[in-house]
Design an enzyme around this catalytic site. Sequence first.
Site, PDB file in Angstrom:
ATOM      1  N   ASP A  71      -8.384 -30.225  15.879  1.00 58.41           N
ATOM      2  CA  ASP A  71      -7.703 -30.763  15.040  1.00 58.41           C
ATOM      3  C   ASP A  71      -7.789 -32.317  15.080  1.00 58.41           C
ATOM      4  O   ASP A  71      -7.789 -33.121  14.320  1.00 58.41           O
ATOM      5  CB  ASP A  71      -6.172 -30.346  14.933  1.00 58.41           C
ATOM      6  CG  ASP A  71      -6.047 -28.877  14.316  1.00 58.41           C
ATOM      7  OD1 ASP A  71      -5.772 -28.779  13.428  1.00 58.41           O
ATOM      8  OD2 ASP A  71      -6.257 -28.179  15.372  1.00 58.41           O
ATOM      9  N   GLU A  96      -2.584 -34.826   8.520  1.00 58.56           N
ATOM     10  CA  GLU A  96      -1.555 -33.988   9.130  1.00 58.56           C
ATOM     11  C   GLU A  96      -0.927 -34.407  10.569  1.00 58.56           C
ATOM     12  O   GLU A  96       0.235 -34.218  10.912  1.00 58.56           O
ATOM     13  CB  GLU A  96      -1.808 -32.636   9.248  1.00 58.56           C
ATOM     14  CG  GLU A  96      -1.001 -31.476   9.775  1.00 58.56           C
ATOM     15  CD  GLU A  96      -1.409 -30.136   9.573  1.00 58.56           C
ATOM     16  OE1 GLU A  96      -0.434 -29.305  10.157  1.00 58.56           O
ATOM     17  OE2 GLU A  96      -2.412 -29.708   9.375  1.00 58.56           O
ATOM     18  N   ASP A 156      -6.667 -32.576   5.674  1.00 53.97           N
ATOM     19  CA  ASP A 156      -6.111 -31.528   6.783  1.00 53.97           C
ATOM     20  C   ASP A 156      -7.247 -31.256   7.769  1.00 53.97           C
ATOM     21  O   ASP A 156      -8.424 -30.633   7.209  1.00 53.97           O
ATOM     22  CB  ASP A 156      -5.678 -30.385   6.014  1.00 53.97           C
ATOM     23  CG  ASP A 156      -5.095 -29.391   6.955  1.00 53.97           C
ATOM     24  OD1 ASP A 156      -5.108 -29.421   8.028  1.00 53.97           O
ATOM     25  OD2 ASP A 156      -4.189 -28.481   6.433  1.00 53.97           O
ATOM     26  N   ILE A 158      -7.850 -29.322  10.231  1.00 55.54           N
ATOM     27  CA  ILE A 158      -8.300 -28.140  10.264  1.00 55.54           C
ATOM     28  C   ILE A 158      -7.355 -27.321   9.485  1.00 55.54           C
ATOM     29  O   ILE A 158      -6.094 -27.202   9.975  1.00 55.54           O
ATOM     30  CB  ILE A 158      -8.396 -27.365  11.824  1.00 55.54           C
ATOM     31  CG1 ILE A 158      -9.388 -28.046  12.548  1.00 55.54           C
ATOM     32  CG2 ILE A 158      -8.458 -25.767  11.660  1.00 55.54           C
ATOM     33  CD1 ILE A 158      -9.458 -27.518  13.831  1.00 55.54           C
ATOM     34  N   ASP A 159      -7.259 -26.864   8.252  1.00 52.73           N
ATOM     35  CA  ASP A 159      -6.502 -26.187   7.569  1.00 52.73           C
ATOM     36  C   ASP A 159      -6.748 -24.428   7.891  1.00 52.73           C
ATOM     37  O   ASP A 159      -7.825 -23.938   7.633  1.00 52.73           O
ATOM     38  CB  ASP A 159      -6.992 -26.145   6.007  1.00 52.73           C
ATOM     39  CG  ASP A 159      -5.820 -25.529   5.111  1.00 52.73           C
ATOM     40  OD1 ASP A 159      -4.672 -25.874   5.485  1.00 52.73           O
ATOM     41  OD2 ASP A 159      -6.029 -24.808   4.248  1.00 52.73           O
ATOM     42  N   THR A 161      -5.297 -23.409  11.336  1.00 51.57           N
ATOM     43  CA  THR A 161      -5.457 -23.565  12.667  1.00 51.57           C
ATOM     44  C   THR A 161      -5.317 -22.007  13.303  1.00 51.57           C
ATOM     45  O   THR A 161      -6.071 -21.742  14.336  1.00 51.57           O
ATOM     46  CB  THR A 161      -4.435 -24.660  13.150  1.00 51.57           C
ATOM     47  OG1 THR A 161      -4.557 -25.801  12.524  1.00 51.57           O
ATOM     48  CG2 THR A 161      -4.690 -24.554  14.658  1.00 51.57           C
ATOM     49  N   HIS A 255       3.091 -17.433   6.136  1.00 50.20           N
ATOM     50  CA  HIS A 255       2.975 -18.423   5.242  1.00 50.20           C
ATOM     51  C   HIS A 255       2.901 -18.087   3.942  1.00 50.20           C
ATOM     52  O   HIS A 255       3.148 -18.700   2.920  1.00 50.20           O
ATOM     53  CB  HIS A 255       1.358 -18.840   5.492  1.00 50.20           C
ATOM     54  CG  HIS A 255       0.896 -19.221   6.736  1.00 50.20           C
ATOM     55  ND1 HIS A 255      -0.406 -19.452   7.116  1.00 50.20           N
ATOM     56  CD2 HIS A 255       1.655 -20.005   7.759  1.00 50.20           C
ATOM     57  CE1 HIS A 255      -0.328 -20.008   8.222  1.00 50.20           C
ATOM     58  NE2 HIS A 255       0.822 -20.162   8.530  1.00 50.20           N
ATOM     59  N   SER A 279      -6.537 -20.285   5.251  1.00 49.54           N
ATOM     60  CA  SER A 279      -7.056 -21.708   4.858  1.00 49.54           C
ATOM     61  C   SER A 279      -7.295 -21.874   3.566  1.00 49.54           C
ATOM     62  O   SER A 279      -7.310 -20.974   2.589  1.00 49.54           O
ATOM     63  CB  SER A 279      -8.130 -22.047   5.655  1.00 49.54           C
ATOM     64  OG  SER A 279      -9.379 -21.559   5.413  1.00 49.54           O
ATOM     65  N   LYS A 282      -9.816 -19.779   0.785  1.00 49.80           N
ATOM     66  CA  LYS A 282      -9.689 -19.174  -0.582  1.00 49.80           C
ATOM     67  C   LYS A 282      -9.859 -19.771  -1.700  1.00 49.80           C
ATOM     68  O   LYS A 282     -10.485 -19.235  -2.751  1.00 49.80           O
ATOM     69  CB  LYS A 282      -7.972 -18.722  -0.433  1.00 49.80           C
ATOM     70  CG  LYS A 282      -7.608 -17.872   0.738  1.00 49.80           C
ATOM     71  CD  LYS A 282      -6.311 -17.435   0.526  1.00 49.80           C
ATOM     72  CE  LYS A 282      -5.202 -18.540   1.155  1.00 49.80           C
ATOM     73  NZ  LYS A 282      -5.424 -18.743   2.502  1.00 49.80           N
ATOM     74  N   ARG A 296       0.300 -17.946  -3.846  1.00 52.56           N
ATOM     75  CA  ARG A 296       1.172 -18.363  -2.576  1.00 52.56           C
ATOM     76  C   ARG A 296       2.475 -18.699  -2.827  1.00 52.56           C
ATOM     77  O   ARG A 296       2.901 -19.534  -3.449  1.00 52.56           O
ATOM     78  CB  ARG A 296       0.413 -19.920  -1.994  1.00 52.56           C
ATOM     79  CG  ARG A 296       0.871 -20.428  -0.710  1.00 52.56           C
ATOM     80  CD  ARG A 296       0.075 -21.325  -0.253  1.00 52.56           C
ATOM     81  NE  ARG A 296       0.958 -22.149   0.591  1.00 52.56           N
ATOM     82  CZ  ARG A 296       0.830 -22.174   2.256  1.00 52.56           C
ATOM     83  NH1 ARG A 296      -0.136 -21.276   2.564  1.00 52.56           N
ATOM     84  NH2 ARG A 296       1.459 -22.942   3.033  1.00 52.56           N
ATOM     85  N   ASP A 308      -2.583 -29.476   2.155  1.00 53.95           N
ATOM     86  CA  ASP A 308      -2.742 -27.989   2.118  1.00 53.95           C
ATOM     87  C   ASP A 308      -3.271 -27.781   0.813  1.00 53.95           C
ATOM     88  O   ASP A 308      -3.790 -26.637   0.738  1.00 53.95           O
ATOM     89  CB  ASP A 308      -1.403 -27.234   2.536  1.00 53.95           C
ATOM     90  CG  ASP A 308      -1.132 -27.267   3.962  1.00 53.95           C
ATOM     91  OD1 ASP A 308      -2.045 -27.415   4.559  1.00 53.95           O
ATOM     92  OD2 ASP A 308       0.204 -27.570   3.910  1.00 53.95           O
TER      93      ASP A 308
END
Length: 371
Positions: A71, A96, A156, A158-159, A161, A255, A279, A282, A296, A308
């Site tokens: 990250d 982030e 982001d 690493i979306d 993680t 999430h 992440s 999608k 979501r 995000d």
Amino acid sequence: MISTYSPLRIRLPNLISKLSISSMASPYSNELAAAKKAATLAARLCQKVQRSLLPSDVQSKLDKSPVTVADYGTQAVVSFILERELPSQPFSLVAEEDSGDLRNDGAQEILDRIRHLVNDTLATEISTPLSIDSVLAAIDSGRSEGGPHGRHWVLDPIDGTKGFVRGDQYAIALALLDEGKVVLGVLACPNLPLSRIGVENTESSNAEVGCLYHAVVGLGTYMQPLHGSSPVKVNVTAIENTDEASFFESFEAAHSLHDLTSSIAKKLGVKAPPVRIDSQAKYGALSRGDGAIYLRFPHAGYREKIWDHAAGSIVVTEAGGVVTDAAGNPLDFSKGKYLDLYKGIVATNQKLMPAVLKAIQESIDESSSSL
């Protein structure tokens, strides 16, 4: 008799295709080139870390969410590349991570590892390795608050993680805001197969993996191999009947409210079980028609951050899709680091959206009345 054969006629479609990707992208062509380069280099760093992830590579933030050396390394690499490739532009990055924890006593070992990863990744880009102070400064370049005016990069690093730590899906998600609107997005998805994923095959061990998506406002969405060329234009599915649809949702139950999405799917007559992956991968999969709907619904009290969804949303909308909150309102990325929205986020094609929104509201109403 005059021959009708013409080499130019044969080659013209290919020429037009190439021009449509390159010269037509002129409004943000320099920014797109820089973003793709930054995301590709960052993906290389992430792949190296994920292949041999050490226990010490994973730390916990104050909110108990994980953060890794990748990250931090990704944020440093992306920041460095964007500033260097676009020197004539004011640089603003909403990202982030920050270096706060890395400046604490006892963090020297992990900081040395991050510095090594960054310099190794940038070896062909720099003549002199970056110092620790330079790496920390690059990470902290992401402290911008964004807003409705000017240009702001949104990252982001690493979306997903948790997916990254498990060895599953994750994405490097980079977008550009111009006067509060998302005008460019790049998604690097190192573990996403180039071939279709879906209910019958969410993870194929034999499939070639590594996708790079890019989208510029008004110019469509393209996908290419992460470390290759030849972008191809992609489009969301044209499915019109909800009973033929499949949908994506977050892998982690923490999430998103899986019970609520299950209720929505039932009302829509969706027969296929959900495809759960981590992440903004999608969004990428949805943009090329792998599924029809992405739902979501975070738990009460959670506020969505712009990093995000910024890159993923334009990748879907430029592929012909629609991304809104649960009431059908467009996502507003102009208000700083957070999205103000109703209940959750939905992405699908234009034909399905009215039915999806209707099912969402009915399910929310039923859930509220049962409390």
